[in-house]
Motif scaffolding. Sequence first.
Motif, PDB file in Angstrom:
ATOM      1  N   GLY A 670       0.826  -1.203   0.000  1.00  0.00           N
ATOM      2  CA  GLY A 670       0.000   0.000   0.000  1.00  0.00           C
ATOM      3  C   GLY A 670       0.856   1.246   0.000  1.00  0.00           C
ATOM      4  N   HIS A 671       0.195   2.382   0.090  1.00  0.00           N
ATOM      5  CA  HIS A 671       0.907   3.660   0.104  1.00  0.00           C
ATOM      6  C   HIS A 671       1.391   4.004   1.507  1.00  0.00           C
ATOM      7  N   MET A 672       2.498   4.731   1.582  1.00  0.00           N
ATOM      8  CA  MET A 672       2.909   5.384   2.819  1.00  0.00           C
ATOM      9  C   MET A 672       3.354   6.799   2.465  1.00  0.00           C
ATOM     10  N   GLY A 673       3.170   7.728   3.415  1.00  0.00           N
ATOM     11  CA  GLY A 673       3.573   9.102   3.161  1.00  0.00           C
ATOM     12  C   GLY A 673       2.513  10.094   3.551  1.00  0.00           C
ATOM     13  N   ALA A 683      -4.001   9.790  -7.653  1.00  0.00           N
ATOM     14  CA  ALA A 683      -3.669   8.373  -7.649  1.00  0.00           C
ATOM     15  C   ALA A 683      -2.595   8.089  -8.683  1.00  0.00           C
ATOM     16  N   ALA A 684      -1.621   7.304  -8.304  1.00  0.00           N
ATOM     17  CA  ALA A 684      -0.557   6.925  -9.230  1.00  0.00           C
ATOM     18  C   ALA A 684      -0.241   5.448  -9.030  1.00  0.00           C
ATOM     19  N   ASN A 685       0.852   4.987  -9.612  1.00  0.00           N
ATOM     20  CA  ASN A 685       1.156   3.557  -9.634  1.00  0.00           C
ATOM     21  C   ASN A 685       2.374   3.194  -8.795  1.00  0.00           C
ATOM     22  N   GLU A 686       2.603   3.920  -7.704  1.00  0.00           N
ATOM     23  CA  GLU A 686       3.785   3.659  -6.885  1.00  0.00           C
ATOM     24  C   GLU A 686       3.796   2.239  -6.317  1.00  0.00           C
ATOM     25  N   THR A 687       2.649   1.774  -5.801  1.00  0.00           N
ATOM     26  CA  THR A 687       2.606   0.434  -5.209  1.00  0.00           C
ATOM     27  C   THR A 687       2.803  -0.635  -6.274  1.00  0.00           C
ATOM     28  N   ILE A 688       2.284  -0.415  -7.457  1.00  0.00           N
ATOM     29  CA  ILE A 688       2.488  -1.357  -8.562  1.00  0.00           C
ATOM     30  C   ILE A 688       3.976  -1.442  -8.911  1.00  0.00           C
ATOM     31  N   ARG A 796       5.876  10.599  -0.531  1.00  0.00           N
ATOM     32  CA  ARG A 796       4.866   9.557  -0.739  1.00  0.00           C
ATOM     33  C   ARG A 796       5.458   8.472  -1.615  1.00  0.00           C
ATOM     34  N   VAL A 797       5.292   7.213  -1.155  1.00  0.00           N
ATOM     35  CA  VAL A 797       5.795   6.066  -1.908  1.00  0.00           C
ATOM     36  C   VAL A 797       4.772   4.946  -1.843  1.00  0.00           C
ATOM     37  N   GLY A 798       4.947   3.968  -2.726  1.00  0.00           N
ATOM     38  CA  GLY A 798       4.217   2.719  -2.627  1.00  0.00           C
ATOM     39  C   GLY A 798       5.118   1.668  -2.031  1.00  0.00           C
ATOM     40  N   MET A 799       4.526   0.748  -1.254  1.00  0.00           N
ATOM     41  CA  MET A 799       5.321  -0.284  -0.588  1.00  0.00           C
ATOM     42  C   MET A 799       4.799  -1.668  -0.957  1.00  0.00           C
ATOM     43  N   ALA A 800       5.720  -2.584  -1.191  1.00  0.00           N
ATOM     44  CA  ALA A 800       5.390  -3.992  -1.344  1.00  0.00           C
ATOM     45  C   ALA A 800       6.130  -4.756  -0.268  1.00  0.00           C
TER      46      ALA A 800
END
Length: 1014
Positions: A670-673, A683-688, A796-800
Amino acid sequence: MTIPQKTIRIGVDVGGTNTDSVLLDTQALHSTTRGVIAHHKTATTPNVTDGIETAVLAVLQQSAIPLDSIACLIVGTTHFINAVVEHDARRLSKVAVIRLSKSFTREVPPFSDFPMELKEIMNGYCAYVDGGLHIDGSQEAPVDENQVVRECRAIKERGITSIVVAGVYSPIDDHHQQESKVREIILRELPGVDVVCSHQVSNIGFLERENASILNASILKFARRTIRGFKSAMRRLNLQACPLYLTQNDGTLVDATSAARLPIRTFSSGATNSMRGAAYLGGLDNGGKGEGRTSTIVVDIGGTTTDVGVLLPSGFPRQASAYVTVAGVRINYSMPHLESIGLGGGSIVRVQDGGGESNRGPITTVGPDSVGHFLTTEAKVFGGEVLTATDITVAAGTPLGNPSLVRDLDQTIVEHAQARVKALLEGVIDIMKTSPEPLPVLLVGGGSIIAPTNLAGVSKLICPPFHDVANAVGAAISKVGGTVDLIQNTAEQTLASAVERAKEMALSRAVANGARKGSAEVVEVETIPLQYVANQVRIIVKAVGELDGISEGNDVDEEPVDAGVEEADLVPERRKAVKAQVKDMPSAAVDVDAYHPRVLTSKTSRHPEWIVSEVDVAWLADGCYVLGCAGGGSPFPEYIQLRDQLRQGHTIRIIDASHLHPDANIYWGGHMGSPAVSVERLAANETIDAIRELMDYLRHDSFDAVMGLEIGGANGLQPLLLGSTKFFDRPVIDADWMGRAYPTYWQTTLCVHETGQLVPCAIASGDGKHILMTKTTDDEIVDRALRASCSEMGSRVGMAAKPTTTDRVRNYGVMNTLSLAWRIGRCIARAKARNTLNRVAEQIVDEIGGTKSAKILFRGKIVAVERRLIKGHSYGEITIQQLPEEDEEDRGSSVAAYGSGYEPVVTGGQLKIPFKNENIYAAHHPSPTSPPRYIAMVPDLISVLDSQSGKALGVPEFRYGLKVTVLGITCSPRWSATKRGLEIGGTGAFGYPDIGYVPLGVFVEPKSVVLEYA
């Protein structure tokens, strides 16, 4: 040489029914007439210019004032907003939008949340070029001139002449000035077009700022024609040397040239003029001798509705919350906060038999329907047959019409109707107050005669002279304003220094806008710490001053002219064509009770799968925000992204955890930030990107299913994006690791029951920066390390996270949380469809397990909001004051529908809810001196619902005066059944170790939508 200052102003307000005008002497402010020399009311004409000319000519003739003594003409008008609200294609132009961002905003395109008909009218072309900023003011990418030139050619081919330029974080772009550079290129390539830069229109909040810019660009041609019409009328009145100004939404004025560039600033000026004019006439403004600097409630009673607003001690209206809607379009432009009720002079009075088991006797109702402008023919005192609120007032002794026609009216009915009017007014006034202390109330409007002579909670009830033209007076007394909204770094300066700098900028802007030097003063200051962003604070300052009396005339002829095209020449067939196109489009309306989600058997697994629809996504979004417990960020951008994917033909599937293969490889994240970044980048594709990075590191070609980190807020919808056929085409598990929202990644049920399951993990910024973390000594350091990196990667980043297994999901996860969010969202939709939003909390409680698992904690109004930032987390507290008892009808129907067990846990006094991004506990204070009683606390869920919309409020939406219902939901035993769970997710983890956990109730596992509808 000293030029004599002119003191006479003409104020005009153009309403939907009447056009009012006043002649006012600013040197006679403290006289008994408050400087009003003449006033006139005339019917608003189809061509508003004719009405203005008639109204102005009347006051000039009444007063015989020499024309050369008039300082200016100030007009307030709803003409521009009406064109948008009415979807008038004759007055609205097609708009091209150029977005500046190399990597972001593409998943939520322009016009995404416009109503379909308005979108068809305005949407001309959309383009993306390099540019945009980060939250610290650095460039995401420089502007590429060749890209802009290429888009100019595409716009020219389409014949579009209204263009919006919108860049990420453009309101804080003092150094690079990207939007202005693009504007220069456009005007060089396309001479004569209109270019609107979003930073000149509105503030932080990309989609809402862009929406406001689009509305502004679409009405520019119409605004110029209208203002030229105003100037023509002035020439016919021999006032061509007199400057023309228009009033703005916030109570300040703008010169005609600026108004022609930014007509959106006038959209809600009518209500503001009425409030400021009322306070001025009643002597409660800053210049009067009355109450001094105190808030004042203005009650404007018309024929059909009553509008209530609050003037702050600054003398300007209290503004609405961060986002408001105009014609169904979300914007973040400054608008006055108004509450409206269906009560007016023409409100229809009915007497109904109470009957039933309650045996309550006859019930007298007033409104909400009204005879409106037919009052003088339909009301009984004017010879009509309809009993109205005006008839009740006349029967009680007020001389109007023919009192003999209501002489025989039953006095019991009169008393009951008057009591109902009194209760309605007291109720809406109390909603607008921010403390229980009595406040002065000003009554204006033609229907003000129906108001009682005293009201509870009111220190003074005033019906000022000239109250029927208060809106025109408000226009005449308008001041000049200057506002700054910027983000400042406090690492190398104190917060106080940053605020002082913002104040100086606001004062300078007020003077630059036409305020007399030395008269400008700061009237509003707001500081908002940014979550998860170190040393960054948003500062908003407003300054106002008196209009410089030496101003010369202004003109709009320097603006581009429409080659003589007049309104009558515009092709009406365009509107017909738009309506025909929209008519053929599918309706968004849905029968909530009849709707069933689509659950089909998978061809591969032979297990049922929930095939998500647009309706499901809308309900899931509303439910996720409730489960966010005020945190998690708004799901709105993710909702738009998912909705558009479904419209493009993509598929999203949800499965029950019981149908997972025993050896399934499950990805989650999910997102963190900072939410302050999300509102700009959308909305963007950081988590992807993060999942792809982790798959590459682990050498996974694929995986079997996807699961969410948290169900609360925007992250609740992230797994649906990941599982969509647009990206990984994998089923989404109906579960998550929190069952709510928490501020950190290690506050998960997975970490409660097993350590070391967060690494290896990956984060991605969305613009090409990736980081892997492969080992750790404990789970908490993972969040701290990644959050530090996140700050350097744009906040803001996406995390896996480390892929998990079927047994861990079943043993540690919180089950069926997507189903729970869907059911909560369905409750909100059902309450809206049935007009029972005042009881939506009861419906939610009933839906998710009844009073043994969820409870209504408190009802009231937010009367205090405190915010502060500590180590990147938003801390604060809201205070909610008990409201007066609800109407008998509402209370009776609620008890009848749900039973007595649904009353709030506590009543009276105040409820205090501290938050650290999410709500921590709810403490009841029966009195200021009594010790608090803790009625709910984490890990149980505490959600604050807006009582009017039924939807959840997040921390960014908390504001004074909102009427709210506090809902408590028992958490999963994954949290509460172990000491470790309470250590990670309880009050001690938030800095309150002395508050022991007391369960709110008994957990009831949500019903699986997949299994129920299979």
